[in-house]
Design an enzyme around this catalytic site. Structure first.
Site, PDB file in Angstrom:
ATOM      1  N   SER A 164       0.973  -1.263  -0.077  1.00 36.54           N
ATOM      2  CA  SER A 164       0.084   0.064  -0.035  1.00 36.54           C
ATOM      3  C   SER A 164       0.724   1.304   0.059  1.00 36.54           C
ATOM      4  CB  SER A 164      -0.873   0.003   1.235  1.00 36.54           C
ATOM      5  OG  SER A 164      -1.490   1.477   1.510  1.00 36.54           O
ATOM      6  N   TYR A 170      -3.583  -0.457  10.066  1.00 37.14           N
ATOM      7  CA  TYR A 170      -3.468  -0.711   8.653  1.00 37.14           C
ATOM      8  C   TYR A 170      -2.053  -0.170   8.099  1.00 37.14           C
ATOM      9  CZ  TYR A 170      -4.624  -0.588   3.567  1.00 37.14           C
ATOM     10  OH  TYR A 170      -4.585  -0.974   2.251  1.00 37.14           O
TER      11      TYR A 170
END
Ligand code: GCO
Ligand code: CA
Length: 252
Positions: free
Chosen positions: A143, A156
């Protein structure tokens, strides 16, 4: 036979009953791979398999919970009956947006298990077969948050940073067995996970302004990097990350 041909290869994509995972599976299948669709919900997995089969691809269900060690070992033993995997895409992941001062330990554990521990559990089960057959491809969906933080995405961000380092740890141990382990780092893509952000006009406008390409990505635009990293074209690429982010990480 092109460098990118995946004919005769078996690929498991975790978290592939929808979103980015399904697009990655579709991309691998379009280049000849037989894809195994994974997810916690057998119904959603079956529907995704039927969708890919209707498009003429070779797809089969492999439903198991990647966060549960016993489920992973049972699920992997079942699919490894047909032989080792040639390609594993650790794509499963969740997002829980919460300020760190409010995060519960349960939420923290849930995100880390889904996004990081799952990749270790599934890769640990797939690697022996890849080592025995003398080749393998492991790809992890990272990510922008493998590089940068954003308020309210603490669990996250920590998980995706850890996943980037797990890519390098697996490279360190398995490169000598002709296993290439790399990451794909998506920028902002329109998926169910980001739907709340897409619908937030202010945030969506920020993404378009902050992304040099001036737009959100389409999940199908991630397939090319996956096919490259899953194919012979990347046989000497190891421990790397390809960011597919419209230039966001390159430009202030
Ligand atoms: C967010 C988003 C991002 C994207 C993606 C970016 O809350 O900012 O969920 O984390 O999902 O991971 O690479
Ligand atoms: Ca094989």
């Amino acid at each position: 036979m092109t460098l990118f041909d995946l004919g005769g290869r078996r690929a498991l994509v975790t978290g592939s009953s929808g979103g980015i995972g399904l697009e990655l599976a579709r991309g691998l299948a379009r280049h000849g791979a037989a894809v195994l669709i994974n997810g916690r919900d057998p119904g959603k997995v079956r529907a995704a398999v039927q969708t890919l089969q209707a498009e003429g691809h070779e797809a089969r269900p492999a439903p198991f919970d990647v966060t549960d060690e016993a489920a992973v070992n049972t699920g992997m033993q079942a699919l490894l009956q047909d032989g080792p995997l040639d390609i594993l895409v650790n794509n499963a992941g969740i997002q829980r947006r919460v300020p760190l001062t409010d995060v519960t330990l349960d939420t923290w554990d849930e995100v880390l298990r889904n996004n990081l521990t799952s990749a270790m559990l599934v890769s640990r089960a797939a690697a022996p077969g890849m080592i025995a057959q003398g080749h393998g491809k492991i790809i992890c969906t990272l990510s922008l948050m493998s590089e940068l933080g954003r308020r309210t995405t603490g669990p996250y961000t920590a998980s995706k940073g850890g996943l980037k380092m797990l890519v390098k740890a697996m490279c360190a141990e398995w490169a000598e067995h002709n296993i290439q382990v790399n990451g794909i780092g998506p920028g902002y893509f329109e998926t169910d996970m980001t739907a709340p952000l897409v619908q937030d006009e202010q945030f969506s406008g920020w993404v378009r302004a902050r992304t040099p390409a001036g737009r959100w990505g389409h999940p199908r635009e991630l397939a090319g990097a996956a096919v490259f990293l899953a194919s012979d074209a990347s046989s000497f690429v190891n421990g790397q990350v390809i960011y597919v982010d419209g230039g966001m990480l390159a430009v202030l």
